[in-house]
Design a protein around this motif. Structure first.
Motif, mmCIF file in Angstrom:
data_model
loop_
_atom_site.group_PDB
_atom_site.id
_atom_site.type_symbol
_atom_site.label_atom_id
_atom_site.label_comp_id
_atom_site.label_asym_id
_atom_site.label_seq_id
_atom_site.Cartn_x
_atom_site.Cartn_y
_atom_site.Cartn_z
ATOM 1 N N VAL A 1 -22.293 30.267 5.135
ATOM 2 C CA VAL A 1 -22.534 28.823 5.202
ATOM 3 C C VAL A 1 -21.206 28.079 5.340
ATOM 4 O O VAL A 1 -21.054 27.182 6.182
ATOM 5 C CB VAL A 1 -23.310 28.340 3.953
ATOM 6 N N ALA A 2 -20.232 28.460 4.531
ATOM 7 C CA ALA A 2 -18.916 27.810 4.574
ATOM 8 C C ALA A 2 -18.215 28.061 5.912
ATOM 9 O O ALA A 2 -17.550 27.165 6.445
ATOM 10 C CB ALA A 2 -18.049 28.297 3.423
ATOM 11 N N ALA A 3 -18.359 29.264 6.453
ATOM 12 C CA ALA A 3 -17.742 29.571 7.751
ATOM 13 C C ALA A 3 -18.351 28.688 8.843
ATOM 14 O O ALA A 3 -17.625 28.181 9.704
ATOM 15 C CB ALA A 3 -17.917 31.046 8.090
ATOM 16 N N ILE B 1 -12.983 25.340 0.976
ATOM 17 C CA ILE B 1 -12.626 25.907 -0.331
ATOM 18 C C ILE B 1 -13.362 25.134 -1.424
ATOM 19 O O ILE B 1 -13.933 25.730 -2.346
ATOM 20 C CB ILE B 1 -11.102 25.878 -0.560
ATOM 21 N N LEU B 2 -13.367 23.829 -1.322
ATOM 22 C CA LEU B 2 -14.043 22.990 -2.320
ATOM 23 C C LEU B 2 -15.555 23.232 -2.304
ATOM 24 O O LEU B 2 -16.179 23.395 -3.359
ATOM 25 C CB LEU B 2 -13.729 21.515 -2.072
ATOM 26 N N VAL C 1 -18.017 25.130 -5.428
ATOM 27 C CA VAL C 1 -19.224 24.556 -6.029
ATOM 28 C C VAL C 1 -20.404 25.514 -5.849
ATOM 29 O O VAL C 1 -21.140 25.806 -6.812
ATOM 30 C CB VAL C 1 -19.529 23.169 -5.428
ATOM 31 N N LEU C 2 -20.596 26.036 -4.643
ATOM 32 C CA LEU C 2 -21.718 26.939 -4.377
ATOM 33 C C LEU C 2 -21.569 28.280 -5.106
ATOM 34 O O LEU C 2 -22.535 28.785 -5.695
ATOM 35 C CB LEU C 2 -21.864 27.168 -2.870
ATOM 36 N N ASN C 3 -20.377 28.868 -5.058
ATOM 37 C CA ASN C 3 -20.175 30.146 -5.741
ATOM 38 C C ASN C 3 -20.303 30.002 -7.257
ATOM 39 O O ASN C 3 -20.831 30.890 -7.924
ATOM 40 C CB ASN C 3 -18.815 30.752 -5.389
ATOM 41 N N LEU D 1 -11.726 25.218 -10.456
ATOM 42 C CA LEU D 1 -11.426 24.607 -9.161
ATOM 43 C C LEU D 1 -9.949 24.758 -8.813
ATOM 44 O O LEU D 1 -9.596 25.101 -7.682
ATOM 45 C CB LEU D 1 -11.819 23.125 -9.174
ATOM 46 N N LEU D 2 -9.092 24.547 -9.794
ATOM 47 C CA LEU D 2 -7.658 24.740 -9.575
ATOM 48 C C LEU D 2 -7.354 26.210 -9.267
ATOM 49 O O LEU D 2 -6.615 26.521 -8.328
ATOM 50 C CB LEU D 2 -6.855 24.289 -10.804
ATOM 51 N N THR D 3 -7.958 27.101 -10.038
ATOM 52 C CA THR D 3 -7.728 28.537 -9.831
ATOM 53 C C THR D 3 -8.186 28.975 -8.447
ATOM 54 O O THR D 3 -7.458 29.686 -7.744
ATOM 55 C CB THR D 3 -8.446 29.364 -10.914
ATOM 56 N N THR D 4 -9.387 28.558 -8.046
ATOM 57 C CA THR D 4 -9.883 28.975 -6.729
ATOM 58 C C THR D 4 -9.022 28.392 -5.616
ATOM 59 O O THR D 4 -8.824 29.022 -4.580
ATOM 60 C CB THR D 4 -11.374 28.626 -6.523
ATOM 61 N N ASN D 5 -8.474 27.184 -5.827
ATOM 62 C CA ASN D 5 -7.568 26.621 -4.823
ATOM 63 C C ASN D 5 -6.295 27.443 -4.709
ATOM 64 O O ASN D 5 -5.793 27.655 -3.604
ATOM 65 C CB ASN D 5 -7.245 25.159 -5.154
#
Length: 141
Positions: free
Chosen positions: A27-29, A59-60, A64-66, A86-90
């Motif tokens: 979906v993100a792709a 990424i954002l 949220v979805l993951n 959110l910071l970590t995933t960024n």
């Protein structure tokens, strides 16, 4: 016997989580490709800059979805945990941006692929890297 073994392997938590991660990633792709195309074709932005912005937006969205779907059993609930995740995933996914942009650049400039096709390949190349780091650091698994 083989069918039962295959069924157990497919239903294992890791297999379920990987399927969910791939679904969210797909979906993100799609969103990333749409944004990239719009930025380049409508906004007349350089494809590498456009890809960088499209990647950050996805990424954002993916976080949220993951957080809700893929890693729902260990989601980052509460404002502090959500923002930390959110910071970590960024940071985690941000470290994949040079990989994705490098593959994109190489395929467009050296191989001659169209930028959207090259971006699709770059997404796949950096996908496993992102999964491993996100699963370990963002959702602590």
């Amino acid at each position: 016997m083989t069918t039962a073994l295959l069924a157990r392997a497919v239903d294992r938590p890791l297999a379920v989580r990987l399927r969910r991660f791939v679904l969210v990633g797909t979906v993100a792709a799609g969103l990333q490709m749409l944004l990239l195309s719009a930025f380049v074709e409508v906004g007349e932005v350089n494809y590498l800059l456009a890809a960088t912005v499209a990647i950050e937006i996805t990424i954002l969205v993916q976080y949220v979805l993951n957080n809700a779907y893929t890693f729902g059993d260990r989601s980052n609930d509460g404002r502090h945990e959500f923002l930390r995740g959110l910071l970590t995933t960024n940071l985690v996914r941000g470290s994949a941006i040079p990989i994705q942009l490098g593959v994109l650049f190489a395929l467009v400039e050296w191989v001659g692929l169209l930028y959207l096709l090259a971006n699709g390949v770059a997404i796949v190349v950096s996908g496993l890297y992102r999964y491993v780091l996100d699963a370990r650091f963002t959702w602590g698994g």
